[in-house]
Design an enzyme around this catalytic site. Structure first.
Site, short mmCIF file in Angstrom:
data_model
loop_
_atom_site.label_atom_id
_atom_site.label_comp_id
_atom_site.label_asym_id
_atom_site.label_seq_id
_atom_site.Cartn_x
_atom_site.Cartn_y
_atom_site.Cartn_z
N HIS A 29 -17.46 2.40 -45.11
CA HIS A 29 -17.97 2.21 -46.48
C HIS A 29 -18.67 3.47 -46.96
CE1 HIS A 29 -17.41 -2.08 -45.55
NE2 HIS A 29 -17.34 -2.25 -46.87
N LYS A 66 -24.28 2.41 -48.59
CA LYS A 66 -24.35 1.05 -48.03
C LYS A 66 -25.51 0.95 -47.03
CE LYS A 66 -21.64 -2.74 -46.17
NZ LYS A 66 -22.23 -3.68 -47.13
#
Ligand code: NAD
Length: 262
Positions: free
Chosen positions: A147, A151
Site C-alpha cells: 500500500h 497507510k
C-alpha cells in the site's frame, strides 16, 4: 419513493471525498458529513458539515464511515441510538471496536468490510475454497500486500480478511496461526502457519497476493486495485443494499450475493 439519504463520516479524507462524489452520482441524497473540525475547510461549501456523528445520523438513512480506528466507538453508539444504518470501511479495529460494531448490529443494519471492491470479495471466497482443498501441511499460505506510504495499519484489513478466509477454509482460527513481521532468527516456518508480509511505498492503492506454496507447485491469487473509486462505489452499493434492512451484521459478500458460495 424519495431517494435514500447517505451521510459520509470522514468526508474530508481521501475516501470521504470520493464517497461524496459517488453518493451524488448514484442518485442518492448526500446528507453531508463529519470530519475533524480543522478539516472543514477541505470540503466543498455545498456539502453540509455536521458538528458531530449524532447530527449526521439524524440527517441520514445510512452513514458511510471511512475514518480512523480511533473513531469507531462514537458512531457505534450514535447510529444505534438514531436507528441509522452503518456502512463501515475503517480498518485497523481493535477487539473492543469490533465488539462495539457487533453490539450496534444488534440494533441497526451494518455492512462492515475490510475491502468494498467486488473483485477482492470474490478473491476472499476463492481463498476459502482453495484453503479447504489444499492440505495445510503440504501448502504454506503466505499473504503479501503493498500500500501507499500514508497507510497507518499493517497488515491491511484486506490481508487479515484473506488470512481469516484461509483459516476458515482450514477449519482453524487465524489467532494463534499467524506469522507476521519476520525479522532476525525466526526459526523454521511453523506447519499450518498463515504468513503475512507488508510493503509500504509510493501511492499504491492496494495490492494483495495469496500464495499457496507447495513443494512442487505454487498457486497464487492476486488482486490489484488501481483506483480508490472501486472502494467508494462498492460502499455506496452497500449503502443502497442495506438501507431499510433488518438489524444485523452483513458482509460485502452478502451485498454481492456470493456469501452462499463462499
Ligand atoms: P484519510 O486519512 O485520507 O481520511 C480519513 C478522514 O477521517 C480524515 O479526513 C480524518 O480527518 C477523518 N477523521 C479522523 N478521525 C475522525 C473523527 N473522529 N470523526 C470524523 N472524521 C475523522 O484516510 P483514507 O485513505 O480515506 O482511509 C480511511 C479509512 O478507510 C482507513 O482506515 C483505511 O484503511 C480505510 N479504507 C478502507 C477501504 C475499504 O474498502 N474498506 C478502502 C480504503 C481505505
Amino acid at each position: 419513493m424519495s431517494p435514500p439519504r447517505f451521510g459520509v463520516a470522514g468526508i474530508a479524507g481521501r475516501m470521504g471525498r470520493l464517497l461524496a462524489e459517488e453518493v451524488r452520482s448514484s442518485g442518492a441524497v448526500l446528507a453531508g458529513g463529519t470530519d475533524r473540525p480543522e478539516r472543514q475547510a477541505a470540503i466543498a461549501t455545498d456539502i453540509a458539515f455536521h458538528p458531530d456523528i449524532a447530527a449526521l445520523a439524524a440527517a441520514s438513512d445510512v452513514v458511510i464511515d471511512f475514518t480512523h480506528a480511533s473513531a469507531v466507538i462514537p458512531p457505534a453508539a450514535a447510529l444505534a441510538a438514531a436507528g441509522t444504518g452503518w456502512v463501515l470501511g475503517t480498518t485497523g479495529l481493535s477487539v473492543t471496536d469490533e465488539t462495539a460494531v457487533c453490539e450496534a448490529a444488534a440494533r441497526i443494519p451494518v455492512v462492515f468490510a475490510p475491502n468494498f471492491s467486488p473483485g477482492v470479495n470474490l478473491v476472499l471466497a476463492l481463498a476459502r475454497r482453495m484453503a479447504a482443498a489444499l492440505p495445510a501441511e503440504e501448502y504454506d499460505a503466505e499473504i503479501v500486500e503493498m500500500h501507499h506510504r500514508q497507510k497507518v495499519d499493517a497488515p491491511s484489513g484486506t490481508a487479515l480478511g484473506l488470512g481469516r478466509a484461509v483459516a476458515e477454509g482450514r477449519g482453524v482460527t487465524l489467532e494463534g496461526n499467524t506469522e507476521s513481521g519476520r525479522d532476525g532468527h525466526t526459526g523454521a516456518r511453523r506447519t499450518g502457519a498463515i504468513g503475512f508480509a507488508a510493503l509500504r511505498g509510493g501511492q499504491v492503492v492496494g495490492e494483495h497476493t495469496l500464495l499457496f506454496a507447495g513443494a512442487s507447485e505454487h498457486i497464487a491469487l492476486t488482486h490489484r486495485a488501481f483506483d480508490r473509486r472501486v472502494f467508494a462505489s462498492g460502499a455506496v452499493r452497500a449503502a443502497r443494499w442495506v438501507a431499510g434492512r433488518p438489524a444485523g451484521l452483513y458482509s460485502m459478500a452478502d451485498v454481492l450475493g456470493i456469501a452462499a458460495e463462499a
